[in-house]
Every structure is written in structure tokens, then in C-alpha cells.
Design a protein around this motif. Structure first.
Motif, PDB file in Angstrom:
ATOM      1  N   GLY A 100      46.854  49.657  38.250  1.00  0.00           N
ATOM      2  CA  GLY A 100      47.262  48.916  39.023  1.00  0.00           C
ATOM      3  C   GLY A 100      47.371  47.619  38.592  1.00  0.00           C
ATOM      4  O   GLY A 100      46.353  47.081  37.874  1.00  0.00           O
ATOM      5  N   LYS A 101      48.595  46.978  38.478  1.00  0.00           N
ATOM      6  CA  LYS A 101      48.687  45.780  37.717  1.00  0.00           C
ATOM      7  C   LYS A 101      48.176  44.622  38.637  1.00  0.00           C
ATOM      8  O   LYS A 101      48.291  44.288  39.829  1.00  0.00           O
ATOM      9  CB  LYS A 101      50.314  45.257  37.354  1.00  0.00           C
ATOM     10  N   ALA A 102      47.904  43.516  37.888  1.00  0.00           N
ATOM     11  CA  ALA A 102      47.346  42.157  38.829  1.00  0.00           C
ATOM     12  C   ALA A 102      48.537  41.611  39.331  1.00  0.00           C
ATOM     13  O   ALA A 102      49.767  41.493  38.646  1.00  0.00           O
ATOM     14  CB  ALA A 102      46.634  41.214  37.764  1.00  0.00           C
ATOM     15  N   TYR A 103      48.538  41.078  40.510  1.00  0.00           N
ATOM     16  CA  TYR A 103      49.701  40.550  41.046  1.00  0.00           C
ATOM     17  C   TYR A 103      49.130  39.488  42.207  1.00  0.00           C
ATOM     18  O   TYR A 103      48.049  39.722  42.905  1.00  0.00           O
ATOM     19  CB  TYR A 103      50.694  41.217  41.600  1.00  0.00           C
ATOM     20  N   ASP A 112      43.306  42.259  41.715  1.00  0.00           N
ATOM     21  CA  ASP A 112      43.097  42.308  40.276  1.00  0.00           C
ATOM     22  C   ASP A 112      43.795  43.771  39.483  1.00  0.00           C
ATOM     23  O   ASP A 112      43.867  44.566  40.462  1.00  0.00           O
ATOM     24  CB  ASP A 112      41.711  42.220  40.022  1.00  0.00           C
ATOM     25  N   LYS A 113      43.732  43.595  38.184  1.00  0.00           N
ATOM     26  CA  LYS A 113      44.162  44.835  37.486  1.00  0.00           C
ATOM     27  C   LYS A 113      43.090  46.002  37.751  1.00  0.00           C
ATOM     28  O   LYS A 113      41.883  45.540  37.685  1.00  0.00           O
ATOM     29  CB  LYS A 113      44.254  44.558  36.152  1.00  0.00           C
ATOM     30  N   TYR A 114      43.166  47.043  37.704  1.00  0.00           N
ATOM     31  CA  TYR A 114      42.409  48.178  37.807  1.00  0.00           C
ATOM     32  C   TYR A 114      42.857  49.554  37.373  1.00  0.00           C
ATOM     33  O   TYR A 114      44.165  49.594  37.249  1.00  0.00           O
ATOM     34  CB  TYR A 114      41.857  48.556  39.251  1.00  0.00           C
ATOM     35  N   SER A 115      42.179  50.413  36.918  1.00  0.00           N
ATOM     36  CA  SER A 115      42.642  51.785  36.284  1.00  0.00           C
ATOM     37  C   SER A 115      41.698  52.842  36.742  1.00  0.00           C
ATOM     38  O   SER A 115      40.448  52.628  37.018  1.00  0.00           O
ATOM     39  CB  SER A 115      42.506  51.485  34.615  1.00  0.00           C
ATOM     40  N   ASP A 147      49.175  65.341  43.225  1.00  0.00           N
ATOM     41  CA  ASP A 147      48.205  64.535  42.660  1.00  0.00           C
ATOM     42  C   ASP A 147      46.964  64.490  43.576  1.00  0.00           C
ATOM     43  O   ASP A 147      47.046  64.348  44.716  1.00  0.00           O
ATOM     44  CB  ASP A 147      48.928  62.977  42.678  1.00  0.00           C
ATOM     45  N   PHE A 148      45.622  64.697  43.081  1.00  0.00           N
ATOM     46  CA  PHE A 148      44.379  64.639  43.575  1.00  0.00           C
ATOM     47  C   PHE A 148      43.705  63.442  43.842  1.00  0.00           C
ATOM     48  O   PHE A 148      43.100  63.376  44.733  1.00  0.00           O
ATOM     49  CB  PHE A 148      43.476  65.476  42.536  1.00  0.00           C
ATOM     50  N   LEU A 149      44.149  62.329  42.924  1.00  0.00           N
ATOM     51  CA  LEU A 149      43.267  61.212  43.118  1.00  0.00           C
ATOM     52  C   LEU A 149      43.930  59.927  43.776  1.00  0.00           C
ATOM     53  O   LEU A 149      43.326  59.397  44.750  1.00  0.00           O
ATOM     54  CB  LEU A 149      42.685  60.848  41.764  1.00  0.00           C
ATOM     55  N   GLN A 150      45.169  59.616  43.307  1.00  0.00           N
ATOM     56  CA  GLN A 150      45.766  58.550  43.881  1.00  0.00           C
ATOM     57  C   GLN A 150      46.760  59.092  44.855  1.00  0.00           C
ATOM     58  O   GLN A 150      47.650  59.901  44.737  1.00  0.00           O
ATOM     59  CB  GLN A 150      46.612  57.705  42.571  1.00  0.00           C
ATOM     60  N   GLU A 151      46.748  58.371  46.139  1.00  0.00           N
ATOM     61  CA  GLU A 151      47.389  58.783  47.154  1.00  0.00           C
ATOM     62  C   GLU A 151      47.712  60.389  47.543  1.00  0.00           C
ATOM     63  O   GLU A 151      48.736  60.727  47.625  1.00  0.00           O
ATOM     64  CB  GLU A 151      48.814  57.858  47.077  1.00  0.00           C
TER      65      GLU A 151
END
Length: 168
Positions: A100-103, A112-115, A147-151
Motif C-alpha cells: 500500500g502506497k503512502a498517500y 503510511d506505506k505498508y507491505s 486471494d487469501f490475504l488481501q481482501e
């Protein structure tokens, strides 16, 4: 309408999967090229037998709020339709990262940015045309995934793709 499209797509693939009238013909051992669609990347297919192959896809998908990197592995079954046109289907999985980009949103709230790790179960079904006078194959496919983890969810539209490969 989307549900009708899903049921029709699955029915056609199931019908074609159980037809045994024709023998598939993967005539080259290797195929490498580029895959375009919502995710863009590099694709490599290795032929195991005249009607089976494994494929690896390394792809990147990005928008203004996030980016995704995936390594996909697929086991495929190939069957001819007419002349140099064949169809295929298969299954596999993928591993990668979701960032996820910071915006800052319209209300001034900062994110904040996260991965995160990305894991999914993937399927594939499509058509491939091997150009007879050139070592080029063109592929149009749908590569739905869960997709298992995101959404956590089943994605169909994200997996539509077009590939151009050099065969040798």
C-alpha cells in the motif's frame, strides 16, 4: 449479469475439458514472452508432453494507492481446436507482495506505506494461436484467482491477459 458470465465461462471450460476427440500438439519445448493486462509481466512455458505444460509468470500490477508483485506457477492441459489454434486450461498458485502506497486522502488523513505477503490459488483458461510462418504464439486468457490475504476473494477481471511469446 456477472454471475451469468461466470457460469457460462465455467460451463464451456468444463465441456471442453471432457472432450477427447482431438489430440493436443505443443510443438515446441519452450515459449517466452510478455503478458499484458491488468497485471503486466514476463511469461515462460515449458512443455512436458504434447498436451501438457507448466508456465511461470512474473507480474507487476500498480495503481495510485497500491502495487502488487506476483510469481505464479501453473500446470496446464492443451487441446487443439482448428489448425494452429488451440485452447488450454490449468491450475496453480502464486506468492508475492502487496504494498500500500503512502498517500493523503481528500479529508487530509495520512496513510503510511505498508507491505504484506500475497498468496493465492490460480486457475487459467484461454486460447493460443501459433503463427505457422514464424516462431510466435499469441495467447488470450482468463486467469482467475482466489486471494487469501488481501481482501480475501475470488477475482476474475484482474486476471484477463494477452501474451505474445517467442517459441523455440
Amino acid at each position: 449479469m456477472n454471475r451469468i458470465l461466470q457460469i457460462t465461462f465455467i460451463s464451456v471450460i468444463t465441456f471442453l475439458g471432457f472432450s477427447t476427440a482431438a489430440q493436443a500438439q505443443l510443438t515446441t519445448q519452450h515459449a517466452i514472452g510478455a503478458r499484458f493486462g491488468s497485471a503486466t509481466g514476463i511469461t515462460y512455458r515449458y512443455t512436458l508432453s504434447p498436451d501438457r505444460a507448466i508456465e511461470g509468470i512474473m507480474s507487476v500490477q500498480s495503481n495510485s494507492k497500491s502495487s502488487r508483485f506476483r510469481l505464479v506457477g501453473l500446470y496446464q492441459y492443451h487441446k487443439p481446436l482448428i489448425d494452429d489454434l488451440s485452447w488450454f486450461w490449468g491450475f496453480g498458485g502464486s506468492v508475492g507482495s502487496y504494498t500500500g502506497k503512502a498517500y493523503t486522502d481528500a479529508n487530509g488523513k495520512r496513510f503510511d506505506k505498508y507491505s504484506e505477503l500475497a498468496l493465492s490459488i490460480d486457475g487459467i483458461a484461454g486460447l493460443e494461436y501459433k503463427i505457422p510462418s514464424a516462431p510466435i504464439a499469441i495467447t488470450l486468457d482468463a486467469k482467475p484467482y482466489f486471494d487469501f490475504l488481501q481482501e480475501s476473494g475470488f477475482r476474475i477481471v484482474d486476471g484477463l491477459g494477452f501474451s505474445v511469446r517467442y517459441t523455440f
